[in-house]
Write an enzyme that holds these catalytic residues in place. Sequence first.
Site, PDB file in Angstrom:
ATOM      1  N   LYS A 182     -22.403  68.279   8.044  1.00  0.00           N
ATOM      2  CA  LYS A 182     -21.124  68.988   7.940  1.00  0.00           C
ATOM      3  C   LYS A 182     -21.193  69.961   6.764  1.00  0.00           C
ATOM      4  O   LYS A 182     -21.013  69.599   5.620  1.00  0.00           O
ATOM      5  CB  LYS A 182     -19.983  67.983   7.726  1.00  0.00           C
ATOM      6  N   GLU A 257     -22.922  63.361  -5.311  1.00  0.00           N
ATOM      7  CA  GLU A 257     -23.407  64.270  -6.357  1.00  0.00           C
ATOM      8  C   GLU A 257     -22.244  65.191  -6.660  1.00  0.00           C
ATOM      9  O   GLU A 257     -21.890  66.061  -5.858  1.00  0.00           O
ATOM     10  CB  GLU A 257     -24.634  65.036  -5.857  1.00  0.00           C
ATOM     11  N   CYS A 291     -23.473  73.077 -10.241  1.00  0.00           N
ATOM     12  CA  CYS A 291     -23.014  71.821 -10.836  1.00  0.00           C
ATOM     13  C   CYS A 291     -23.678  71.559 -12.178  1.00  0.00           C
ATOM     14  O   CYS A 291     -23.092  70.896 -13.049  1.00  0.00           O
ATOM     15  CB  CYS A 291     -23.262  70.657  -9.883  1.00  0.00           C
ATOM     16  N   GLU A 388     -14.162  71.118 -15.161  1.00  0.00           N
ATOM     17  CA  GLU A 388     -15.140  72.006 -14.547  1.00  0.00           C
ATOM     18  C   GLU A 388     -14.434  73.243 -14.005  1.00  0.00           C
ATOM     19  O   GLU A 388     -13.512  73.146 -13.192  1.00  0.00           O
ATOM     20  CB  GLU A 388     -15.868  71.282 -13.420  1.00  0.00           C
TER      21      GLU A 388
END
Length: 484
Positions: A182, A257, A291, A388
Amino acid sequence: MTLQSIMDEVRNLPGTGEVIAVIDPATEEQITEFTDGGAKAVEEAVSRARESFEAGVWHGLPGSERAKILWRAADLIDEYATEIAQLDSINTGMPFVQAHSIVGTSAEFFRYYGGWCTKVNGIAHDVHMTGGITGAHSNMHGYTLKEPVGVVGLIFPWNGPIFNACAKLAPALAAGCSVIVKPAEETPLSALLLVKLLAQAGVPDGVVNLVNGYGHTAGAALSEHPDVDKIAFTGSTEVGKKIVQVASGNLKKVMLELGGKSPVLIYDDADLNTAILSAAMGIFVHSGQGCISGSRIFVQRGVYDQVVEGIAAIANSLKLGGPKDEGVHIGPLISQKQLTRVMGFVEEGKRDGVEVVAGGSRIDRPGYFVHPTVLTDVRPDMRLYQQEIFGPVVPIMPFDDDDQVVAMANDTTYGLAATAWTSDVGRAHRLAKRLDAGTVTLNCQMVFDHAMPFGGYKQSGWGYEHGREGIEGYMKTKSVYTQI
């Protein structure tokens, strides 16, 4: 398979939900669209995956045969590297050169994990047991079996479509799993071509299944499906927590993750020219949409002004543009949504008294471009410091000594990556032990190797990708005892 044929095929994929536009972030123009597959598409894909797994058409093959197919897949990815790079470049806005280099790295996942197909084995152990049901002394032999976990849902993000797809598909297939792929709704293009190449390489029908749609529709249906044995997800910590909740129905395995707020420590004895350039590109490349981007920079006070000036100069020198522009260093943000988020952080910082040393504004042209931004006077209680941003925005803070900077660096709910720049080798390795991060780089930054495990501490994730840990994450262990 041309660029246009892939976009046309995406447009014609079956679905029952909302029509989703695919936007070129460098122009804000629609390049194609597709229909959200939703729960119906997920149900059909899971059924195909389960049927193929139970039939053993893939995991029943000898490991050497699976390895040959994965190596063929790698060769095909290399053969179609230009087409894949074009798809990811137009879909994400990243420069073509960057997209092309990522394709080569992605292909290597299949070669690396192809090598593991014949090398993941259990252990054998002579058991000397006293007692047991009969109470007698028995000599027994024990061994373990490594088996594929089963049907796995792979959900990956928009910031590196082909890389993230291969990083999950290669170990899952090497382990013998059947999978449902996906991709992010913003970046569906290269996933379709990749699935075609896997079939061309010889992966049997039903082993790799593609579904498209929003995270809250197709992604949620996949995460909560009772016949899915594991979900492997790369994305935000917020969504990762939701996956954990919905996956609890059948207690499926979950690999996550997630986000990061990675610190970069620059000491006054560092090679400053290298450190400044690396720290700048470590946050500005791909417009900070990584990331492990070094999104908080801490500089020892004696060289603080020099480092701030150097990083700001680089920020002001970088050329922004789309894949068709010449001499471009970095591209746009992925979407209007992400642009609004990033600029919201910057505007909030301005209201709170943060000094904007470079950037701080949107580029005046079509596309979701933000000028690389350097901020000072950022306090630890600010969102800029703690959360973030996922954009080309970096606060730079001064520090005096090791204890102070370690405390500052670890003052976050994340723990994905950290970097230290210093010529003191002993200090560097002491810092590696003290920094709360799954990956620590010393006098280098944004380093990667297929054989090295990658995962996060704290709210940056569960489990590890890459390396031996990567394939073992898609396997389960069975212990067997036999009387001698």
